[in-house]
Design an enzyme around this catalytic site. Structure first.
Site, PDB file in Angstrom:
ATOM      1  N   CYS A 109       5.248  -2.788   6.306  1.00 36.18           N
ATOM      2  CA  CYS A 109       3.773  -2.554   6.282  1.00 36.18           C
ATOM      3  C   CYS A 109       3.089  -3.075   7.372  1.00 36.18           C
ATOM      4  O   CYS A 109       3.458  -3.869   8.229  1.00 36.18           O
ATOM      5  CB  CYS A 109       3.605  -3.423   4.986  1.00 36.18           C
ATOM      6  SG  CYS A 109       2.333  -4.690   5.352  1.00 36.18           S
ATOM      7  N   GLU A 110       1.972  -2.341   7.716  1.00 37.82           N
ATOM      8  CA  GLU A 110       1.200  -2.387   9.090  1.00 37.82           C
ATOM      9  C   GLU A 110       0.586  -3.855   8.932  1.00 37.82           C
ATOM     10  O   GLU A 110       0.009  -4.429  10.213  1.00 37.82           O
ATOM     11  CB  GLU A 110       0.542  -1.397   9.412  1.00 37.82           C
ATOM     12  CG  GLU A 110      -0.841  -1.116   8.576  1.00 37.82           C
ATOM     13  CD  GLU A 110      -1.460   0.150   8.941  1.00 37.82           C
ATOM     14  OE1 GLU A 110      -1.051   0.926   9.902  1.00 37.82           O
ATOM     15  OE2 GLU A 110      -2.674   0.131   8.791  1.00 37.82           O
ATOM     16  N   HIS A 111       0.196  -4.246   7.857  1.00 44.10           N
ATOM     17  CA  HIS A 111      -0.659  -5.530   7.658  1.00 44.10           C
ATOM     18  C   HIS A 111       0.348  -7.032   7.835  1.00 44.10           C
ATOM     19  O   HIS A 111      -0.527  -8.010   8.103  1.00 44.10           O
ATOM     20  CB  HIS A 111      -1.291  -5.362   6.409  1.00 44.10           C
ATOM     21  CG  HIS A 111      -2.166  -4.263   6.209  1.00 44.10           C
ATOM     22  ND1 HIS A 111      -2.177  -3.423   5.235  1.00 44.10           N
ATOM     23  CD2 HIS A 111      -3.334  -3.732   6.899  1.00 44.10           C
ATOM     24  CE1 HIS A 111      -3.075  -2.231   5.080  1.00 44.10           C
ATOM     25  NE2 HIS A 111      -3.491  -2.582   6.166  1.00 44.10           N
ATOM     26  N   HIS A 112       1.685  -6.877   7.535  1.00 41.88           N
ATOM     27  CA  HIS A 112       2.279  -7.988   7.568  1.00 41.88           C
ATOM     28  C   HIS A 112       3.453  -7.802   8.368  1.00 41.88           C
ATOM     29  O   HIS A 112       4.401  -8.689   8.486  1.00 41.88           O
ATOM     30  CB  HIS A 112       2.691  -8.469   6.183  1.00 41.88           C
ATOM     31  CG  HIS A 112       1.471  -8.790   5.250  1.00 41.88           C
ATOM     32  ND1 HIS A 112       0.788  -7.733   4.485  1.00 41.88           N
ATOM     33  CD2 HIS A 112       0.478 -10.027   5.277  1.00 41.88           C
ATOM     34  CE1 HIS A 112      -0.372  -8.236   3.833  1.00 41.88           C
ATOM     35  NE2 HIS A 112      -0.409  -9.532   4.217  1.00 41.88           N
ATOM     36  N   HIS A 178       7.313  -3.211  -1.785  1.00 41.11           N
ATOM     37  CA  HIS A 178       6.289  -4.051  -0.581  1.00 41.11           C
ATOM     38  C   HIS A 178       6.870  -5.429  -0.563  1.00 41.11           C
ATOM     39  O   HIS A 178       6.172  -6.397  -1.647  1.00 41.11           O
ATOM     40  CB  HIS A 178       5.066  -3.953  -0.650  1.00 41.11           C
ATOM     41  CG  HIS A 178       4.391  -2.390  -0.434  1.00 41.11           C
ATOM     42  ND1 HIS A 178       3.684  -1.764   0.482  1.00 41.11           N
ATOM     43  CD2 HIS A 178       4.923  -1.151  -1.384  1.00 41.11           C
ATOM     44  CE1 HIS A 178       3.458  -0.513   0.295  1.00 41.11           C
ATOM     45  NE2 HIS A 178       4.053  -0.217  -0.707  1.00 41.11           N
ATOM     46  N   CYS A 180       5.747  -7.429   1.272  1.00 43.21           N
ATOM     47  CA  CYS A 180       4.536  -8.327   1.407  1.00 43.21           C
ATOM     48  C   CYS A 180       3.668  -8.808   0.056  1.00 43.21           C
ATOM     49  O   CYS A 180       2.875  -9.474  -0.005  1.00 43.21           O
ATOM     50  CB  CYS A 180       3.538  -7.886   2.351  1.00 43.21           C
ATOM     51  SG  CYS A 180       2.911  -6.244   1.901  1.00 43.21           S
TER      52      CYS A 180
HETATM   53 ZN    ZN Z   1       1.596  -5.793   3.850  1.00 43.65          ZN
END
Ligand code: ZN
Length: 220
Positions: A109-112, A178, A180
């Protein structure tokens, strides 16, 4: 952007475009230069966390992480690694649905920067052109190996196949977990995420259900 806005984007898994946002100078440096730099930066992160990098077990970690980022987890950022989708003439005249299912999804995931793991199920209706089955798996692997959001991953695979096969009649379904969501934040260990991107033939409810029924009923 303030810290609250940063968390909102991460927790809601928002993405801003179908293209992976890249810098214009993304590939000016060689892989070796990137590994050398990331090794240094990751070492600083470990030091900041209070870890003793002179320990035998930790001393090689910055290099291992840097090499893993550039050569493995995120090799799909570099267009030179994109698999060639060579197509062939549809000699058999088979024009019904062809489904390639249970393709491994190994993404992040590009956010975490935490893993996204699951499966993709892909179908198309051959017209003039067909593609080697393993090429579909390779294409999924390529787009998965970048920092991603699942919606964008689905659309990138769909568009690439539609272009290569010269037909809109393609459907891409991804079901994945995911980390995250399961290991931080809400910490839900059971939920998973499904995305379905499609065009042409699969816009029709009945046709789409034919695909979904086959995917749901068939286990090897
Ligand atoms: Zn994430």
């Amino acid at each position: 952007m303030n810290k609250e806005q940063i968390e909102v984007i991460g927790n809601n898994h928002l993405s801003s475009s179908v293209e992976t946002p890249m810098r214009s100078d993304a590939f000016d440096k060689s892989d070796d230069e990137k590994i050398k730099n990331i090794q240094e930066y990751f070492g600083l992160i470990m030091e900041e966390l209070g870890l003793d990098l002179s320990d035998d077990s930790l001393s090689g970690t910055p290099y291992r992480v840097a090499k893993m980022y550039v050569k493995e987890l995120f090799y799909g950022l570099n267009p030179k690694n994109k698999p060639k989708l060579s197509t062939f003439e549809n000699k058999y005249g088979y024009q019904k649905m062809l489904i390639e299912q249970n393709i491994t999804i190994d993404s992040a995931c590009e956010h975490h920067f935490l893993p996204i793991i699951g499966h993709a199920h892909i179908a198309y209706l051959p017209k003039e052109k067909v593609v080697g089955l393993s090429k579909i798996n390779r294409l999924v692997d390529y787009y998965a190996h970048r920092p991603q959001v699942q919606e964008r991953l689905s659309i990138q695979i769909l568009k690439e196949l539609q272009n290569a096969l010269e037909t809109e009649d393609v459907i891409v379904m991804i079901c994945s977990k995911h980390l995250c969501v399961s290991s931080r934040g809400i910490k839900d260990k059971n939920s998973f995420t499904t995305t379905i991107a499609y065009g042409g033939y699969f816009e029709d409810d009945l046709k789409r259900n034919e695909f979904l029924n086959t995917v749901n009923n068939q286990t090897l």
